[in-house]
Design a protein around this motif. Structure first.
Motif, mmCIF file in Angstrom:
data_model
loop_
_atom_site.group_PDB
_atom_site.id
_atom_site.type_symbol
_atom_site.label_atom_id
_atom_site.label_comp_id
_atom_site.label_asym_id
_atom_site.label_seq_id
_atom_site.Cartn_x
_atom_site.Cartn_y
_atom_site.Cartn_z
ATOM 1 N N ARG A 102 0.824 -1.202 0.000
ATOM 2 C CA ARG A 102 0.000 0.000 0.000
ATOM 3 C C ARG A 102 0.859 1.254 0.000
ATOM 4 O O ARG A 102 1.952 1.267 0.571
ATOM 5 N N GLU A 103 0.321 2.297 -0.608
ATOM 6 C CA GLU A 103 0.865 3.642 -0.453
ATOM 7 C C GLU A 103 -0.107 4.420 0.419
ATOM 8 O O GLU A 103 -1.317 4.429 0.152
ATOM 9 N N ILE A 104 0.413 5.060 1.458
ATOM 10 C CA ILE A 104 -0.449 5.741 2.418
ATOM 11 C C ILE A 104 0.047 7.146 2.707
ATOM 12 O O ILE A 104 1.246 7.434 2.581
ATOM 13 N N GLU A 105 -0.882 8.023 3.085
ATOM 14 C CA GLU A 105 -0.581 9.395 3.482
ATOM 15 C C GLU A 105 -0.828 9.511 4.988
ATOM 16 O O GLU A 105 -1.967 9.599 5.431
ATOM 17 N N PRO A 106 0.233 9.485 5.805
ATOM 18 C CA PRO A 106 0.063 9.421 7.261
ATOM 19 C C PRO A 106 -0.418 10.743 7.862
ATOM 20 O O PRO A 106 0.057 11.813 7.492
ATOM 21 N N ILE A 107 -1.379 10.656 8.792
ATOM 22 C CA ILE A 107 -1.862 11.875 9.461
ATOM 23 C C ILE A 107 -1.606 11.875 10.967
ATOM 24 O O ILE A 107 -1.701 12.916 11.606
ATOM 25 N N GLY A 108 -1.288 10.707 11.565
ATOM 26 C CA GLY A 108 -1.010 10.735 13.004
ATOM 27 C C GLY A 108 -0.848 9.349 13.604
ATOM 28 O O GLY A 108 -1.225 8.332 13.009
ATOM 29 N N LEU A 109 -0.255 9.308 14.797
ATOM 30 C CA LEU A 109 -0.100 8.083 15.582
ATOM 31 C C LEU A 109 -1.032 8.141 16.788
ATOM 32 O O LEU A 109 -1.191 9.187 17.407
ATOM 33 N N PHE A 110 -1.612 6.990 17.120
ATOM 34 C CA PHE A 110 -2.618 6.937 18.182
ATOM 35 C C PHE A 110 -2.421 5.639 18.958
ATOM 36 O O PHE A 110 -2.354 4.560 18.363
ATOM 37 N N TYR A 111 -2.307 5.729 20.287
ATOM 38 C CA TYR A 111 -2.088 4.537 21.108
ATOM 39 C C TYR A 111 -3.384 4.104 21.782
ATOM 40 O O TYR A 111 -4.002 4.878 22.494
ATOM 41 N N TYR A 112 -3.815 2.880 21.526
ATOM 42 C CA TYR A 112 -4.963 2.311 22.235
ATOM 43 C C TYR A 112 -4.910 0.797 22.119
ATOM 44 O O TYR A 112 -4.228 0.243 21.258
ATOM 45 N N SER A 113 -5.632 0.134 23.037
ATOM 46 C CA SER A 113 -5.703 -1.341 23.053
ATOM 47 C C SER A 113 -4.310 -1.978 23.028
ATOM 48 O O SER A 113 -4.062 -2.943 22.303
ATOM 49 N N PHE A 114 -3.380 -1.407 23.799
ATOM 50 C CA PHE A 114 -2.040 -1.959 23.981
ATOM 51 C C PHE A 114 -1.200 -1.956 22.710
ATOM 52 O O PHE A 114 -0.305 -2.776 22.548
ATOM 53 N N ALA A 115 -1.486 -1.049 21.769
ATOM 54 C CA ALA A 115 -0.703 -0.994 20.527
ATOM 55 C C ALA A 115 -0.728 0.413 19.957
ATOM 56 O O ALA A 115 -1.663 1.175 20.190
ATOM 57 N N TRP A 116 0.323 0.748 19.185
ATOM 58 C CA TRP A 116 0.358 1.999 18.444
ATOM 59 C C TRP A 116 -0.317 1.785 17.090
ATOM 60 O O TRP A 116 -0.092 0.778 16.420
ATOM 61 N N HIS A 117 -1.140 2.749 16.707
ATOM 62 C CA HIS A 117 -1.868 2.684 15.446
ATOM 63 C C HIS A 117 -1.504 3.909 14.599
ATOM 64 O O HIS A 117 -1.493 5.038 15.107
ATOM 65 N N LEU A 118 -1.222 3.661 13.317
ATOM 66 C CA LEU A 118 -0.946 4.731 12.362
ATOM 67 C C LEU A 118 -2.229 5.025 11.592
ATOM 68 O O LEU A 118 -2.762 4.151 10.906
ATOM 69 N N ILE A 119 -2.731 6.237 11.726
ATOM 70 C CA ILE A 119 -3.928 6.655 10.993
ATOM 71 C C ILE A 119 -3.461 7.315 9.696
ATOM 72 O O ILE A 119 -2.620 8.219 9.722
ATOM 73 N N ALA A 120 -3.985 6.842 8.564
ATOM 74 C CA ALA A 120 -3.497 7.335 7.277
ATOM 75 C C ALA A 120 -4.576 7.199 6.210
ATOM 76 O O ALA A 120 -5.503 6.395 6.327
ATOM 77 N N TRP A 121 -4.428 8.010 5.161
ATOM 78 C CA TRP A 121 -5.263 7.859 3.963
ATOM 79 C C TRP A 121 -4.617 6.789 3.099
ATOM 80 O O TRP A 121 -3.453 6.904 2.705
ATOM 81 N N CYS A 122 -5.363 5.713 2.832
ATOM 82 C CA CYS A 122 -4.840 4.591 2.058
ATOM 83 C C CYS A 122 -5.219 4.775 0.592
ATOM 84 O O CYS A 122 -6.410 4.815 0.247
ATOM 85 N N ARG A 123 -4.213 4.880 -0.272
ATOM 86 C CA ARG A 123 -4.485 5.068 -1.697
ATOM 87 C C ARG A 123 -5.053 3.797 -2.322
ATOM 88 O O ARG A 123 -5.782 3.866 -3.309
ATOM 89 N N LEU A 124 -4.742 2.646 -1.761
ATOM 90 C CA LEU A 124 -5.276 1.385 -2.280
ATOM 91 C C LEU A 124 -6.778 1.279 -2.020
ATOM 92 O O LEU A 124 -7.546 0.903 -2.914
ATOM 93 N N ARG A 125 -7.202 1.626 -0.806
ATOM 94 C CA ARG A 125 -8.620 1.521 -0.425
ATOM 95 C C ARG A 125 -9.394 2.815 -0.643
ATOM 96 O O ARG A 125 -10.608 2.843 -0.464
ATOM 97 N N ASN A 126 -8.651 3.885 -0.987
ATOM 98 C CA ASN A 126 -9.263 5.199 -1.222
ATOM 99 C C ASN A 126 -10.092 5.659 -0.012
ATOM 100 O O ASN A 126 -11.248 6.072 -0.136
ATOM 101 N N GLY A 127 -9.488 5.571 1.152
ATOM 102 C CA GLY A 127 -10.170 5.989 2.372
ATOM 103 C C GLY A 127 -9.222 5.965 3.551
ATOM 104 O O GLY A 127 -8.077 5.480 3.453
ATOM 105 N N TYR A 128 -9.678 6.496 4.695
ATOM 106 C CA TYR A 128 -8.864 6.482 5.909
ATOM 107 C C TYR A 128 -8.810 5.068 6.465
ATOM 108 O O TYR A 128 -9.819 4.359 6.499
ATOM 109 N N ARG A 129 -7.641 4.660 6.933
ATOM 110 C CA ARG A 129 -7.461 3.345 7.513
ATOM 111 C C ARG A 129 -6.624 3.438 8.781
ATOM 112 O O ARG A 129 -5.824 4.359 8.957
#
Length: 324
Positions: free
Chosen positions: A171-198
């Motif tokens: 995937r190619e993604i456009e990162p907008i931020g990091l978010f920690y929850y449920s014991f893990a770090w999550h990268l929030i990004a616009w996914c060019r493959l899915r054409n939406g936020y993931r």
């Protein structure tokens, strides 16, 4: 805080950012704007080159720096606590960088402060969730590279393991931020493959490459806007209302946020809590651990699931008892 300490703190604050608003300093030091203006003027009269720009704030003229600042015992102790969190809640790239920064801090401490930190070291430990069920450390999951890409608006190319079978997607993604929850770090990004936020778990990123290509973030959510949109979106989410006996709510102080708490209301001897949850059955399993101290108010579907789970449990133990 006396005025001398406050003037020093204001000077350090001014050096921490390119431009600092007077309102920001007033809020931080709990003083009036008039006092901020007076303190800044006093620093200028003492020879500190402070500039100002209408509508923006104050700034230190390039080339001026304070001599090395000594840390108080409380500040050094706070950094030690932070190092324990970094050790357990970030990846190796962040841990290595923070360890280097902490060594520089320790280098400017006097002998008593160094001894204090050495003694304090053994009295502080951090576990992520259940120490028996959670991994004790994160893999090297590119968090330093991700942070740089977020700030520089760089497109990332990742190989992502999106399920438990280990299936990889490129995937190619456009990162907008990091978010920690449920014991893990999550990268929030616009996914060019899915054409939406993931939402990407960083420990499921197998390979990562910074393409150095920039993206236009004007049409993208900020991280805060994305998280706010989740609160107001009911897509694939269920609203659940529970009534808790008040003495139990203390035990729920942390778990309630893990389960998706949206709001709570004090009703005297009871507390009403409202949740937004993705998996209603999983949520009901967790709530049953609270026994008769909790009542499901809404929805009816959750009541039916809870009843079904209780009946399943009852039938299971009848069968176990009959086998003795």
């Amino acid at each position: 805080m006396n005025r001398i300490d406050r003037l020093t703190a204001i000077l350090i604050h001014l050096q921490s950012k390119r431009v600092v608003k007077a309102e920001e300093m007033a809020e931080r030091f709990e003083i009036s704007l008039r006092t901020v203006y007076r303190d800044v003027k006093a620093l200028m009269e003492a020879g500190v080159p402070i500039g100002s720009e209408a509508g923006k704030g104050y700034f230190i003229v390039d080339g001026f720096h304070l001599p090395p600042v000594m840390f108080t015992q409380e500040e050094a102790s706070a950094m030690l606590v932070a190092s324990k969190l970094v050790e357990r809640m970030t990846d190796k790239s962040i841990q290595k960088t923070f360890e280097s920064a902490l060594m520089k801090i320790k280098a400017v401490l006097n002998d008593n402060e160094k001894d204090h930190l050495e003694n304090l070291q053994t009295y502080i430990q951090v576990f992520r969730g259940s120490p028996m069920s959670q991994k004790e450390e994160f893999p090297d999951n590119f968090m330093t590279d991700i942070q740089k890409a977020i700030v520089n608006k760089h497109v990332l190319r990742i190989d992502y393991s999106s399920n438990n079978q280990g299936e990889l997607t490129d995937r190619e993604i456009e990162p907008i931020g990091l978010f920690y929850y449920s014991f893990a770090w999550h990268l929030i990004a616009w996914c060019r493959l899915r054409n939406g936020y993931r939402d990407f778990r960083t420990d499921r990123i197998i390979n990562l490459k910074n393409t150095s290509c920039t993206f236009d973030d004007r049409s993208r959510f900020t991280l805060q806007e994305y998280l706010e949109s989740l609160k107001h979106s009911n897509r694939d989410m269920h609203e659940v209302k529970l009534l808790f006996d008040k003495p139990v709510t203390g035990y729920m102080s942390h778990a309630k946020h893990y389960y998706g708490l949206v709001s709570e209301e004090d009703l005297g001897d009871k507390v009403r809590m409202n949740f937004l949850v993705g998996n209603l059955r999983y949520f009901c399993r967790g709530i049953l651990m609270q026994g008769n101290t909790v009542e499901i108010e809404y929805p009816e579907e959750a009541k039916a699931i809870a009843q079904e789970l209780v009946e399943e449990l009852y039938a299971h133990y009848l069968k176990v008892a009959a086998s003795y």
